[in-house]
Design a protein around this motif. Sequence first.
Motif, PDB file in Angstrom:
ATOM      1  N   ALA A  94       0.819  -1.222   0.000  1.00 34.20           N
ATOM      2  CA  ALA A  94       0.000   0.000   0.000  1.00 34.20           C
ATOM      3  C   ALA A  94       0.851   1.270   0.000  1.00 34.20           C
ATOM      4  O   ALA A  94       0.470   2.276  -0.604  1.00 34.20           O
ATOM      5  N   SER A  95       2.017   1.199   0.657  1.00 34.03           N
ATOM      6  CA  SER A  95       2.845   2.407   0.765  1.00 34.03           C
ATOM      7  C   SER A  95       3.404   2.826  -0.595  1.00 34.03           C
ATOM      8  O   SER A  95       3.882   3.932  -0.753  1.00 34.03           O
ATOM      9  N   GLN A  96       3.343   1.913  -1.586  1.00 35.11           N
ATOM     10  CA  GLN A  96       3.974   2.239  -2.874  1.00 35.11           C
ATOM     11  C   GLN A  96       2.980   2.466  -4.014  1.00 35.11           C
ATOM     12  O   GLN A  96       3.359   2.446  -5.182  1.00 35.11           O
ATOM     13  N   ARG A 112      -8.360   2.324  -0.118  1.00 30.61           N
ATOM     14  CA  ARG A 112      -9.519   1.453   0.100  1.00 30.61           C
ATOM     15  C   ARG A 112     -10.831   2.240   0.152  1.00 30.61           C
ATOM     16  O   ARG A 112     -11.880   1.759  -0.268  1.00 30.61           O
ATOM     17  N   GLU A 113     -10.779   3.490   0.664  1.00 31.87           N
ATOM     18  CA  GLU A 113     -11.999   4.291   0.808  1.00 31.87           C
ATOM     19  C   GLU A 113     -12.662   4.537  -0.543  1.00 31.87           C
ATOM     20  O   GLU A 113     -13.849   4.834  -0.615  1.00 31.87           O
ATOM     21  N   GLN A 169     -13.250 -13.876   1.736  1.00 34.92           N
ATOM     22  CA  GLN A 169     -12.001 -14.203   2.444  1.00 34.92           C
ATOM     23  C   GLN A 169     -12.301 -14.898   3.773  1.00 34.92           C
ATOM     24  O   GLN A 169     -11.653 -15.887   4.139  1.00 34.92           O
ATOM     25  N   GLN A 170     -13.321 -14.391   4.487  1.00 39.89           N
ATOM     26  CA  GLN A 170     -13.682 -15.030   5.764  1.00 39.89           C
ATOM     27  C   GLN A 170     -14.149 -16.464   5.556  1.00 39.89           C
ATOM     28  O   GLN A 170     -13.959 -17.320   6.403  1.00 39.89           O
ATOM     29  N   THR A 206      -5.207  -6.258   2.800  1.00 36.56           N
ATOM     30  CA  THR A 206      -3.787  -5.938   3.012  1.00 36.56           C
ATOM     31  C   THR A 206      -3.393  -4.631   2.334  1.00 36.56           C
ATOM     32  O   THR A 206      -2.357  -4.057   2.646  1.00 36.56           O
ATOM     33  N   GLY A 207      -4.172  -4.190   1.371  1.00 36.89           N
ATOM     34  CA  GLY A 207      -3.812  -2.993   0.597  1.00 36.89           C
ATOM     35  C   GLY A 207      -2.812  -3.304  -0.508  1.00 36.89           C
ATOM     36  O   GLY A 207      -2.369  -2.408  -1.225  1.00 36.89           O
ATOM     37  N   HIS A 208      -2.442  -4.579  -0.679  1.00 36.55           N
ATOM     38  CA  HIS A 208      -1.475  -4.953  -1.724  1.00 36.55           C
ATOM     39  C   HIS A 208      -2.129  -4.960  -3.112  1.00 36.55           C
ATOM     40  O   HIS A 208      -3.278  -5.361  -3.249  1.00 36.55           O
TER      41      HIS A 208
END
Length: 454
Positions: free
Chosen positions: A28-30, A35-36, A50-51, A167-169
Amino acid sequence: MIRKLLQKLPNPFGHPVRHRTTPAVIPASQHNLRRERISRHAVNVVERLQQAGYQAFVVGGCVRDLLLDFDPKDFDVATSATPEQVRATFRNARLIGRRFKLVHVHFGREIIEVATFRAGHDEDNGDEQSRQSDSGRLLRDNVYGTLEQDAQRRDFTINALYYNVSTGHIHDFANGLHDIRNRQVRLIGNPVQRYQEDPVRMLRAVRFAAKLNFDIEPHSAAPIIELADLLHDIPAARLFDEVLKLLMSGQGEKTFALLLKYDLFAPLFPDTDEAIQANPDYTLKLVHQALRNTDQRIAQDRPVTPAFLYAALLWPALPPRIKALEARGIPSIPAHQQAAQELLAEQCRHTTVPKRFTIPLREIWDLQPRLERRSGRRADQMLEHPRFRAAYDFLLLRESAGEQTDGLGDWWTRYQDASEDKRRQMVRELADKPTAKRQRSRRKRKPRSPQANP
Ligand code: ATP
Ligand code: MG
């Protein structure tokens, strides 16, 4: 040594493998995707899958669009769960499609489309899940696979980006981020084979290039002209949907220019294409203007209808048909009707136009000669006609392409704003006008046809 060995290995894509410039998993940092900005319903679908123990990602156009700061049209989800397993996870889910099975999860008016990971079609197993035609077209595409396989069977690298909302990936197996950065529409794999599998991908290439202001990467662009005719094999209903996405998404004018450039317009609108060959100045002016108006209306959030756009696209193809019928001795009015009927029937063989659009389309056409007849109460009756506004806009469009109408559009513009007294006067003046009289008497014998050569 190892490099040499690798170079000798057969390359499944038939052209040099490009070296990665970005890792396959981007944290996510890159990247700038937050997500919003993802629909909460899409996030909900991914999290619940996923659950339940499946892999699930937001994928495709929405990831691409968000990275480029566009508002996504819709949100697609890819998962390791089979359609039946997806359906079992949600109460509000419906299985759809045969060629390509999917699940639609409904949240009020929003639909999240959930597709199971697919594998490619290296060989034609000819079974229930996978079928190909002789030309290599995929008739059924329901062979499930892994995440990595799913990425390879997608059309363009920029459409093969997977976003994990937990994960934001971003997972990028096809070097899509590189192409987003360099503004390239690039097919994954061997372009000829990928277009043969699904010729609609040629239209999609053009659509994304226009929408995103990207170039079509040269290897992906090169085979298109040669393969454009493969579109004739595609069901006409699917092509109608594609035409709407191409020409009614706000970039119609630009898209039309690209369709012409790649010879993709003729298989969609063969009669209009003939009119372009026969009478390029007028036809191109009319089509460009119609698309420019459509783009403008979309930009202003005003309604647009395929009826009006199709009326415009096909209008220049009417006169040759009318002439041919008249040459066979058919009187003018039935010749007009029959020409319109036959032209629409022919167009429906290429892109099926649903009845709810052909009916208003015919009305727009039929009202054109009626706009000329303004004597007595006729003009007022015309103003009351539910399709008057569309017919009047259509008249202005014809004039903007150079059709000579003796100031008819301007007359109607003034008439709509005039007071009752002024209107009576305008109608009286019409009766006094010598040219108008002459035209009327001439028209009695032979109604005016749409002018192909103004
Ligand atoms: P948009 O929704 O803005 O029109 P999109 O890329 O989301 O663009 P969709 O038709 O919604 O297009 O398809 C979703 C995803 O499915 C695409 O991004 C692509 O990965 C894949 N896809 C769609 N059509 C094809 C196709 N004909 N061949 C291969 N992959 C496809
Ligand atoms: Mg989409």
